[in-house]
Design an enzyme around this catalytic site. Sequence first.
Site, PDB file in Angstrom:
ATOM      1  N   ARG A 180      10.021  33.748   9.595  1.00  0.00           N
ATOM      2  CA  ARG A 180       9.110  33.120  10.550  1.00  0.00           C
ATOM      3  C   ARG A 180       8.277  34.228  11.191  1.00  0.00           C
ATOM      4  O   ARG A 180       8.691  35.393  11.217  1.00  0.00           O
ATOM      5  CB  ARG A 180       9.877  32.385  11.653  1.00  0.00           C
ATOM      6  CG  ARG A 180      10.705  31.205  11.178  1.00  0.00           C
ATOM      7  CD  ARG A 180      11.404  30.560  12.378  1.00  0.00           C
ATOM      8  NE  ARG A 180      12.137  29.361  11.999  1.00  0.00           N
ATOM      9  CZ  ARG A 180      13.427  29.321  11.707  1.00  0.00           C
ATOM     10  NH1 ARG A 180      14.142  30.449  11.732  1.00  0.00           N
ATOM     11  NH2 ARG A 180      14.022  28.183  11.388  1.00  0.00           N
ATOM     12  N   LYS A 233      15.600  30.566  15.302  1.00  0.00           N
ATOM     13  CA  LYS A 233      15.540  29.573  16.377  1.00  0.00           C
ATOM     14  C   LYS A 233      16.940  29.314  16.929  1.00  0.00           C
ATOM     15  O   LYS A 233      17.916  29.293  16.192  1.00  0.00           O
ATOM     16  CB  LYS A 233      14.944  28.270  15.849  1.00  0.00           C
ATOM     17  CG  LYS A 233      13.442  28.357  15.588  1.00  0.00           C
ATOM     18  CD  LYS A 233      12.886  27.002  15.198  1.00  0.00           C
ATOM     19  CE  LYS A 233      11.376  27.069  15.018  1.00  0.00           C
ATOM     20  NZ  LYS A 233      10.815  25.750  14.616  1.00  0.00           N
ATOM     21  N   HIS A 273       2.621  31.285   8.434  1.00  0.00           N
ATOM     22  CA  HIS A 273       3.398  30.129   7.969  1.00  0.00           C
ATOM     23  C   HIS A 273       3.140  29.844   6.494  1.00  0.00           C
ATOM     24  O   HIS A 273       4.022  29.359   5.783  1.00  0.00           O
ATOM     25  CB  HIS A 273       3.065  28.891   8.804  1.00  0.00           C
ATOM     26  CG  HIS A 273       3.524  28.986  10.219  1.00  0.00           C
ATOM     27  ND1 HIS A 273       4.837  29.208  10.568  1.00  0.00           N
ATOM     28  CD2 HIS A 273       2.848  28.900  11.389  1.00  0.00           C
ATOM     29  CE1 HIS A 273       4.944  29.250  11.881  1.00  0.00           C
ATOM     30  NE2 HIS A 273       3.755  29.067  12.403  1.00  0.00           N
ATOM     31  N   ARG A 286       5.453  31.863   4.395  1.00  0.00           N
ATOM     32  CA  ARG A 286       6.821  31.310   4.469  1.00  0.00           C
ATOM     33  C   ARG A 286       6.922  30.036   3.625  1.00  0.00           C
ATOM     34  O   ARG A 286       7.890  29.841   2.888  1.00  0.00           O
ATOM     35  CB  ARG A 286       7.165  31.028   5.935  1.00  0.00           C
ATOM     36  CG  ARG A 286       8.543  30.413   6.153  1.00  0.00           C
ATOM     37  CD  ARG A 286       8.839  30.430   7.655  1.00  0.00           C
ATOM     38  NE  ARG A 286       9.773  29.398   8.068  1.00  0.00           N
ATOM     39  CZ  ARG A 286      11.095  29.523   8.067  1.00  0.00           C
ATOM     40  NH1 ARG A 286      11.646  30.649   7.634  1.00  0.00           N
ATOM     41  NH2 ARG A 286      11.870  28.543   8.492  1.00  0.00           N
ATOM     42  N   HIS A 305      16.996  26.901   8.356  1.00  0.00           N
ATOM     43  CA  HIS A 305      16.887  25.533   8.863  1.00  0.00           C
ATOM     44  C   HIS A 305      18.275  25.018   9.230  1.00  0.00           C
ATOM     45  O   HIS A 305      19.192  25.077   8.419  1.00  0.00           O
ATOM     46  CB  HIS A 305      16.282  24.604   7.804  1.00  0.00           C
ATOM     47  CG  HIS A 305      14.817  24.813   7.592  1.00  0.00           C
ATOM     48  ND1 HIS A 305      14.157  24.386   6.453  1.00  0.00           N
ATOM     49  CD2 HIS A 305      13.871  25.389   8.374  1.00  0.00           C
ATOM     50  CE1 HIS A 305      12.876  24.703   6.544  1.00  0.00           C
ATOM     51  NE2 HIS A 305      12.683  25.309   7.695  1.00  0.00           N
ATOM     52  N   TYR A 319       9.995  20.243   1.193  1.00  0.00           N
ATOM     53  CA  TYR A 319       9.519  21.031   0.057  1.00  0.00           C
ATOM     54  C   TYR A 319       9.804  20.355  -1.279  1.00  0.00           C
ATOM     55  O   TYR A 319       9.215  20.711  -2.288  1.00  0.00           O
ATOM     56  CB  TYR A 319      10.150  22.432   0.081  1.00  0.00           C
ATOM     57  CG  TYR A 319       9.719  23.224   1.274  1.00  0.00           C
ATOM     58  CD1 TYR A 319       8.459  23.820   1.323  1.00  0.00           C
ATOM     59  CD2 TYR A 319      10.537  23.342   2.390  1.00  0.00           C
ATOM     60  CE1 TYR A 319       8.047  24.522   2.439  1.00  0.00           C
ATOM     61  CE2 TYR A 319      10.131  24.039   3.509  1.00  0.00           C
ATOM     62  CZ  TYR A 319       8.887  24.627   3.521  1.00  0.00           C
ATOM     63  OH  TYR A 319       8.476  25.313   4.628  1.00  0.00           O
TER      64      TYR A 319
END
Length: 306
Positions: A152, A176, A244, A247, A270, A279
């Site tokens: 990220r 995150k 982004h 990524r 994730h 995806y």
Amino acid sequence: MINSQNTLYLQTKPYWDYLRIEKQASQHTLSNYQRQLLAVSDMLSQAGISTWQEVNSATVRWIIAQSNKQGLGAKSIALRLVALRQWFSYLIRQEKMSVNPAVGIKAPKASKRLPKNIDAEQIGQLLTSDSHEPSDLRDLAMMELMYSSGLRLSELQGLDLGDMDLAGREVRLLGKGNKERIVPIGSKALEALNRWLAVRNQFKPQDNAVFLNKRGGRLSHRSIQLVMQKWGEKQGLESHLHPHKLRHSFATHMLEASGDLRAVQELLGHSNLATTQIYTHLDFQHLAKIYDAAHPRAKRKKQDDD
């Protein structure tokens, strides 16, 4: 044209002082709420409504429907609904209303946009450089690492020297929710990082950040975005390049090559598999060709099926 002097909007004046002084709301929040309540006030005034007490849940649903008709996006409508809920909560605290008409009403869901990615040929074009300029070596290393390991923007920007194990070809990331993960570094990215680190001291480092600005400090998020945008233009990339996109390209190419959704989930950091599953919808024609070639019952007849 929206009239900021309409009766309904003028009634909100004490609310802004309350948010600013008592709630210590940021100017960004104030501006957002003011913009939304001004638009709603104008909408209601044109419908003949002159007090907020006249608004009920049916009125709020009408506001959402009208906003949608005007072309407002799902995220903007959601913000409008939040602004209304907060405003009505304030009126209840002031004993000017007894029920919040915006509670329990849901904004329309935003449609999930498929991430745009760069194909393998464009990646080759993007990451080919013979420059020995220190800043170019830094920029190439950033992009190689992001594409190699699916970082990220915040992870790339926050990377310290101690987070990298170049001998072990891996990097430790803080994602995150302060979740830590370790991801591998590809050979091309490793080469680019070694070339950059060999000249990093020319930037007179002020801290342990891997990627420095020319004053020796850590590159900001915005600086990285601008660097990549300019690099993409210089390399002749047709579409706008942003972090982004690298990524997303990493995720797409990894999934196409491996078909292992769980592994890609781990690499991307994730917490929810559903986030990674977006995806699986990418490059459907590519996946359909693989299916046609591999599945024993996928041979399609030219004539129409009955």
